[in-house]
Scaffold this active site. Structure first.
Site, PDB file in Angstrom:
ATOM      1  N   TYR A 125       0.715  -1.226  -0.152  1.00 48.95           N
ATOM      2  CA  TYR A 125       0.032   0.212  -0.112  1.00 48.95           C
ATOM      3  C   TYR A 125       0.795   1.315  -0.180  1.00 48.95           C
ATOM      4  O   TYR A 125       0.342   2.454  -0.219  1.00 48.95           O
ATOM      5  CB  TYR A 125      -0.891  -0.210   1.234  1.00 48.95           C
ATOM      6  N   PHE A 416     -10.950  -4.103  10.262  1.00 47.19           N
ATOM      7  CA  PHE A 416     -12.207  -3.700   9.403  1.00 47.19           C
ATOM      8  C   PHE A 416     -11.847  -3.947   7.946  1.00 47.19           C
ATOM      9  O   PHE A 416     -11.029  -4.362   7.603  1.00 47.19           O
ATOM     10  CB  PHE A 416     -12.629  -2.324   9.317  1.00 47.19           C
TER      11      PHE A 416
END
Length: 416
Positions: A125, A416
């Site tokens: 990322y 999440f």
């Protein structure tokens, strides 16, 4: 046929999309109608992307709205990235790059201050402007070695009581909101209604691997809830001797007294020989609560929450600073979403962040490194030593540390 990357347009596409999620995470590709019905309630089609090859979903990407606490206790909106997968048959074709690019542009257009994610793999990322902003830790405690009095009978002030799932759904949301509004809870995110439904077993489907936990609530001398803990037990006996392990799901406490009382409760349950702490802050007090801290053996310490800045002035003006200082940051952003020169003037009374195009920079860094610094968990001096930040004026990195570092480490308790 060319790969088709697009937003989902119909609930009929969810079974194939969820099957691709399962394949990407090495789970069973069998997705039942019941699972689709339950999981589909939480999926907003307009924020869900899929990559399709001849009608088959081979890549998935989804975002959800999120509120995150920043240093000082303020809450900012984030674009939470989740369910990111590319099937093994379609790697290295730029699918994630296209889905991520579209999602970040939409997030900036919505006015999100940053994007956030939990990185399954470290190397992925950074190329999209994310930086590791908060770490997580997990301990295993050998109860017999702690030195705690096994006859512990409860807190001196207040009490702990078992609760059921209905009570946790009733008091949990407000207690969590009070918790994450505290000044040193940076990185803690909101828990919407669906979180409480899933984690208390109200929203279930066959094969979801949910184990009904025990819930305990701490109340102060006035009867007000000040903390709660959820845990399960792995039961094992050897030769008529208990070898049971407690797995803490979450432990939330508004006060140090409540935190101590809940940990002491968990560590004094009869027949329990080991306690797994669950995901905790890397500077959690748990080991030092024990007369012998070595009884808490660190099992995990790794990067966890990553941030991608989208609105630099809003981010820097919304958090708190304990010292006075002025810093000109030159932020490099290949995607063109949040880069530029910014003049930060900050202090205990507040901060302003303005464009500084004509000014000389004090510190030059990629946009992801601001994500790494923002919650106060990383050192600009260390980034400079690694070549990930460049000082244009001597002492700029030390000044950045004085401004950005926090007294407690950042932490996100939720996946999440």
């Amino acid at each position: 046929m060319a790969l088709d990357i697009r937003t989902l347009t119909s609930p009929d596409e969810l079974p194939g999309w969820l099957r691709a999620v399962s394949v990407g995470f090495l789970r069973s590709p069998e997705v039942t109608d019941e699972a689709v019905a339950v999981l589909g309630r939480d999926i907003e089609l307009a924020r869900t992307q899929g990559a399709f090859d001849d009608g088959r979903c081979v890549g998935t990407f989804r975002t959800t709205p999120q509120q995150m606490t920043v240093p000082g206790g303020a809450s900012l909106p984030s674009c939470a990235v989740t369910n990111v997968t590319v099937s093994p048959t379609h790697r290295r074709r730029g699918l994630l790059t296209r889905m991520m690019g579209e999602a970040l542009v939409e997030a900036k257009g919505r006015g999100d201050a940053f994007a956030s994610l939990i990185a399954a793999e470290y190397p992925i990322y950074g190329r999209y402007g994310f930086g590791p902003a908060a770490w997580t830790a997990e301990w295993e405690v050998e109860v017999a070695r702690t030195g705690l009095d096994p006859r512990h009978s409860g807190p001196a002030d207040g009490r702990v009581d078992f609760a059921d799932a209905d009570e946790i759904r009733d008091i949990g949301p407000s207690l969590h909101e009070r918790y994450r509004a505290q000044p040193h809870r940076q990185g803690v995110i909101d828990r919407p209604e669906r979180w409480w439904m899933v984690h208390t077993g109200e929203r279930r489907f066959s094969g979801d691997e949910f184990t009904p936990p025990f819930y305990v609530v701490h109340r102060d001398a006035h009867g007000e809830p000040q903390g709660m803990v959820s845990y399960t037990v792995r039961e094992r006996w050897d030769g008529k001797l208990p070898q049971n392990t407690v797995d803490v799901q979450f432990l939330t406490a508004l006060t140090p007294a409540a935190e101590r009382a809940l940990w002491h409760f968990v560590l004094s349950i009869d027949w329990v020989t080991r306690v797994r702490s669950g995901l905790r802050a890397p500077d959690d007090v748990l080991p030092l609560l024990l007369p012998d801290p070595r009884a808490a053996v660190l099992q995990t310490c790794a990067d966890f929450l990553w941030l991608r800045p989208l609105d630099v002035p809003r981010m820097l003006e919304s958090r708190s600073y304990t010292t006075q200082g002025t810093l000109v940051l030159d932020l490099r952003d290949e995607a063109g979403l949040a880069g530029g020169k910014f003049r930060l003037e900050a202090g205990p009374d507040g901060a302003s962040c303005t464009s500084a195009r004509s000014q000389d920079a004090d510190l030059v860094l990629d946009i992801g490194e601001l994500g790494t610094l923002y919650l106060g968990d990383e050192s600009a001096v260390r980034l400079a030593a690694l070549g990930r930040a460049e000082e244009r004026h001597e002492g700029a990195a030390e000044l950045a540390d004085a401004l950005f570092r926090t007294s407690r480490r950042a932490w996100c308790p939720d996946i999440f």
